[in-house]
Design a protein around this motif. Sequence first.
Motif, PDB file in Angstrom:
ATOM      1  N   THR A 307      81.479 -14.598   9.829  1.00 62.00           N
ATOM      2  CA  THR A 307      82.437 -15.928   9.654  1.00 62.00           C
ATOM      3  C   THR A 307      83.253 -15.524   8.129  1.00 62.00           C
ATOM      4  O   THR A 307      83.459 -16.855   6.702  1.00 62.00           O
ATOM      5  CB  THR A 307      81.619 -17.091   9.121  1.00 62.00           C
ATOM      6  N   GLN A 308      82.424 -14.731   7.049  1.00 61.90           N
ATOM      7  CA  GLN A 308      83.430 -14.248   5.953  1.00 61.90           C
ATOM      8  C   GLN A 308      84.018 -13.104   5.763  1.00 61.90           C
ATOM      9  O   GLN A 308      83.831 -12.232   5.902  1.00 61.90           O
ATOM     10  CB  GLN A 308      81.933 -14.294   4.779  1.00 61.90           C
ATOM     11  N   ALA A 309      85.499 -13.552   5.034  1.00 60.19           N
ATOM     12  CA  ALA A 309      86.237 -12.173   5.218  1.00 60.19           C
ATOM     13  C   ALA A 309      85.559 -10.936   3.884  1.00 60.19           C
ATOM     14  O   ALA A 309      85.073 -11.246   2.922  1.00 60.19           O
ATOM     15  CB  ALA A 309      86.933 -12.960   3.954  1.00 60.19           C
ATOM     16  N   SER A 310      85.577  -9.422   4.516  1.00 57.45           N
ATOM     17  CA  SER A 310      84.868  -7.964   3.848  1.00 57.45           C
ATOM     18  C   SER A 310      85.621  -7.114   4.019  1.00 57.45           C
ATOM     19  O   SER A 310      86.066  -6.920   5.206  1.00 57.45           O
ATOM     20  CB  SER A 310      83.472  -8.563   3.799  1.00 57.45           C
ATOM     21  N   VAL A 311      85.742  -6.503   3.099  1.00 54.02           N
ATOM     22  CA  VAL A 311      86.437  -5.425   3.302  1.00 54.02           C
ATOM     23  C   VAL A 311      85.412  -4.522   4.069  1.00 54.02           C
ATOM     24  O   VAL A 311      85.467  -3.755   5.070  1.00 54.02           O
ATOM     25  CB  VAL A 311      87.115  -4.072   2.225  1.00 54.02           C
ATOM     26  N   LYS A 312      83.838  -4.406   3.643  1.00 51.07           N
ATOM     27  CA  LYS A 312      82.956  -4.265   4.877  1.00 51.07           C
ATOM     28  C   LYS A 312      82.605  -4.610   6.600  1.00 51.07           C
ATOM     29  O   LYS A 312      82.170  -4.142   6.987  1.00 51.07           O
ATOM     30  CB  LYS A 312      81.655  -4.149   4.623  1.00 51.07           C
ATOM     31  N   ASN A 313      83.681  -5.202   6.704  1.00 51.38           N
ATOM     32  CA  ASN A 313      83.796  -5.581   7.503  1.00 51.38           C
ATOM     33  C   ASN A 313      84.389  -5.056   9.339  1.00 51.38           C
ATOM     34  O   ASN A 313      85.006  -4.646   8.721  1.00 51.38           O
ATOM     35  CB  ASN A 313      84.258  -7.200   8.651  1.00 51.38           C
ATOM     36  N   PHE A 314      83.638  -4.633   9.967  1.00 46.51           N
ATOM     37  CA  PHE A 314      84.385  -3.578  11.146  1.00 46.51           C
ATOM     38  C   PHE A 314      83.520  -3.303  12.717  1.00 46.51           C
ATOM     39  O   PHE A 314      82.787  -3.847  12.451  1.00 46.51           O
ATOM     40  CB  PHE A 314      83.272  -1.953  10.729  1.00 46.51           C
ATOM     41  N   GLN A 315      84.433  -3.599  13.270  1.00 45.69           N
ATOM     42  CA  GLN A 315      84.052  -3.188  15.266  1.00 45.69           C
ATOM     43  C   GLN A 315      83.911  -1.377  15.182  1.00 45.69           C
ATOM     44  O   GLN A 315      84.945  -0.996  14.697  1.00 45.69           O
ATOM     45  CB  GLN A 315      85.057  -3.639  15.585  1.00 45.69           C
ATOM     46  N   ILE A 316      83.060  -0.832  16.248  1.00 46.77           N
ATOM     47  CA  ILE A 316      82.908   0.639  16.322  1.00 46.77           C
ATOM     48  C   ILE A 316      83.472   0.351  17.966  1.00 46.77           C
ATOM     49  O   ILE A 316      82.609   0.125  18.721  1.00 46.77           O
ATOM     50  CB  ILE A 316      81.783   1.255  16.131  1.00 46.77           C
ATOM     51  N   ILE A 317      84.715   1.347  18.409  1.00 43.33           N
ATOM     52  CA  ILE A 317      84.353   1.565  19.339  1.00 43.33           C
ATOM     53  C   ILE A 317      84.987   3.230  20.191  1.00 43.33           C
ATOM     54  O   ILE A 317      85.174   3.737  19.322  1.00 43.33           O
ATOM     55  CB  ILE A 317      86.211   0.609  20.115  1.00 43.33           C
ATOM     56  N   HIS A 318      84.856   2.976  21.767  1.00 44.12           N
ATOM     57  CA  HIS A 318      85.722   4.380  21.716  1.00 44.12           C
ATOM     58  C   HIS A 318      87.138   4.502  22.311  1.00 44.12           C
ATOM     59  O   HIS A 318      87.347   3.132  22.771  1.00 44.12           O
ATOM     60  CB  HIS A 318      85.205   5.054  23.331  1.00 44.12           C
ATOM     61  N   ASP A 319      87.872   5.413  21.425  1.00 44.43           N
ATOM     62  CA  ASP A 319      89.542   5.202  21.566  1.00 44.43           C
ATOM     63  C   ASP A 319      89.357   4.650  23.016  1.00 44.43           C
ATOM     64  O   ASP A 319      91.573   4.095  22.933  1.00 44.43           O
ATOM     65  CB  ASP A 319      90.046   6.206  21.228  1.00 44.43           C
ATOM     66  N   ASN A 320      88.980   5.038  24.022  1.00 42.90           N
ATOM     67  CA  ASN A 320      89.992   5.131  25.569  1.00 42.90           C
ATOM     68  C   ASN A 320      89.373   4.051  25.656  1.00 42.90           C
ATOM     69  O   ASN A 320      90.566   3.282  26.875  1.00 42.90           O
ATOM     70  CB  ASN A 320      88.520   6.007  26.159  1.00 42.90           C
ATOM     71  N   ASP A 321      88.464   2.956  25.216  1.00 43.67           N
ATOM     72  CA  ASP A 321      88.498   1.118  25.832  1.00 43.67           C
ATOM     73  C   ASP A 321      88.516   0.674  24.073  1.00 43.67           C
ATOM     74  O   ASP A 321      87.320   0.402  24.137  1.00 43.67           O
ATOM     75  CB  ASP A 321      87.499   1.471  26.801  1.00 43.67           C
ATOM     76  N   PRO A 322      89.157  -0.028  23.407  1.00 43.46           N
ATOM     77  CA  PRO A 322      88.682  -0.571  22.380  1.00 43.46           C
ATOM     78  C   PRO A 322      88.610  -1.976  22.658  1.00 43.46           C
ATOM     79  O   PRO A 322      88.422  -2.957  21.767  1.00 43.46           O
ATOM     80  CB  PRO A 322      90.762  -0.691  22.063  1.00 43.46           C
ATOM     81  N   ASP A 323      88.341  -2.303  23.943  1.00 43.24           N
ATOM     82  CA  ASP A 323      87.929  -3.454  23.972  1.00 43.24           C
ATOM     83  C   ASP A 323      86.196  -3.899  24.444  1.00 43.24           C
ATOM     84  O   ASP A 323      85.896  -4.924  23.773  1.00 43.24           O
ATOM     85  CB  ASP A 323      88.770  -4.443  25.593  1.00 43.24           C
ATOM     86  N   TYR A 324      86.285  -2.590  24.437  1.00 40.01           N
ATOM     87  CA  TYR A 324      84.620  -2.323  24.328  1.00 40.01           C
ATOM     88  C   TYR A 324      83.698  -2.254  23.339  1.00 40.01           C
ATOM     89  O   TYR A 324      83.973  -1.440  22.282  1.00 40.01           O
ATOM     90  CB  TYR A 324      84.284  -1.079  25.526  1.00 40.01           C
ATOM     91  N   ILE A 325      82.507  -2.827  22.761  1.00 40.30           N
ATOM     92  CA  ILE A 325      82.784  -3.020  21.182  1.00 40.30           C
ATOM     93  C   ILE A 325      80.954  -2.505  21.691  1.00 40.30           C
ATOM     94  O   ILE A 325      80.103  -2.960  21.655  1.00 40.30           O
ATOM     95  CB  ILE A 325      82.750  -4.365  20.910  1.00 40.30           C
ATOM     96  N   VAL A 326      81.234  -0.950  20.455  1.00 38.25           N
ATOM     97  CA  VAL A 326      80.061  -0.366  20.537  1.00 38.25           C
ATOM     98  C   VAL A 326      78.983  -1.348  20.249  1.00 38.25           C
ATOM     99  O   VAL A 326      77.385  -0.867  19.847  1.00 38.25           O
ATOM    100  CB  VAL A 326      79.518   1.368  20.063  1.00 38.25           C
TER     101      VAL A 326
END
Length: 365
Positions: A307-326
């Motif tokens: 809920t808050q903006a931050s440069v540290k916010n991230f999501q990790i994915i595999h390049d072949n499926d960017p919609d599966y959030i590991v």
Amino acid sequence: MDGLASQQEDGQIQILTVGHPTTEEGEGEPVMSCTQSQSKQDLRVTMLKKGISSSMNFDEEEDDEDEISSSSSQLNSNTRPGSATSKKSCKEVASAPTPPVSEPAIDVDDLEEFSLRPAPQGVRVKCRITRDKKGMDRGMYPTYYLHLEREDGKKVFLLAGRKRKKSKTSNYLISIDPTDLSRGGESFIGKLRSNLMGTKFTVYDSGLNPMKSTTSLEASNLRQELAAICYETNVLGFKGPRKMSVIIPGMNMDHERVSIRPRNDHESLLARWQNKNTESVIELHNKTPVWNDDTQSYVLNFHGRVTQASVKNFQIIHDNDPDYIVMQFGRVAEDVFTMDFNYPMCALQAFAIALSSFDSKLACE
């Protein structure tokens, strides 16, 4: 825009996270196809080759009350696997053979075993990290606590981590006892160590360091490398979202983690990745945020979990499926962050990756 934080005045890039709380479910979302897309097939083949089982479940849990980001139409492409679509009519067809949405209870009776066990397939493990800066030196050396967020609203302690003092490089000890963060304690379960630049990190379990032993060690006593994290330094003068690569051991056909116990630096996860020797390891990356002209900021869709903006916010994915959030990580308050992870990651890996995000140097921002 409601619910969207804006870029800070000092020009530092913020990753925005949330959309309109008033958005109706499904409103403004792109129509998704129910057919199995080629990207899903490719991903399963790739992940099988890299050690992730082909029986991986791609269903993502999406609650009705999830907030939809204003940029969700940009982040959710039409190549998303049919079984992960958020349209109910599609979801019922695509995931008919799968179990009900109600998540199975996650057993955390044995904290050490749970922390090293990959998340169950098809289950997103939701956690919360709190940062404690109170005390004489905790401004410089805060303690981080990881709790599991249960469906009933209760929180279960999982892990604690703290940066070691008098260490040449950043070195975090991770323990299953919040009151014992010593290297020699029985609760010591792993550590995170950085290079001198603070741009590359390695995650170890509690095994022995082969370089510090004078006797020949049994392979089973050597420490395992559980992950490596590499932050790509931004070109000077360019302010943008930082890029990170995460390398983790692959999984065998029994859904067990491949054991990687290097005896020297040449066998390490970082060395394998840098030498393009990716057999039995999985290479993951952070999902690239989308620039939003309306808010003049980079945006990721966290479905209300951040809920808050931050440069540290991230999501990790595999390049072949960017919609599966590991894995995903982001701020919800000054010293509170959510951390969610999926198969094949475990709690210790995800927690250590989050700690590296707290520590990584300004050169990465």
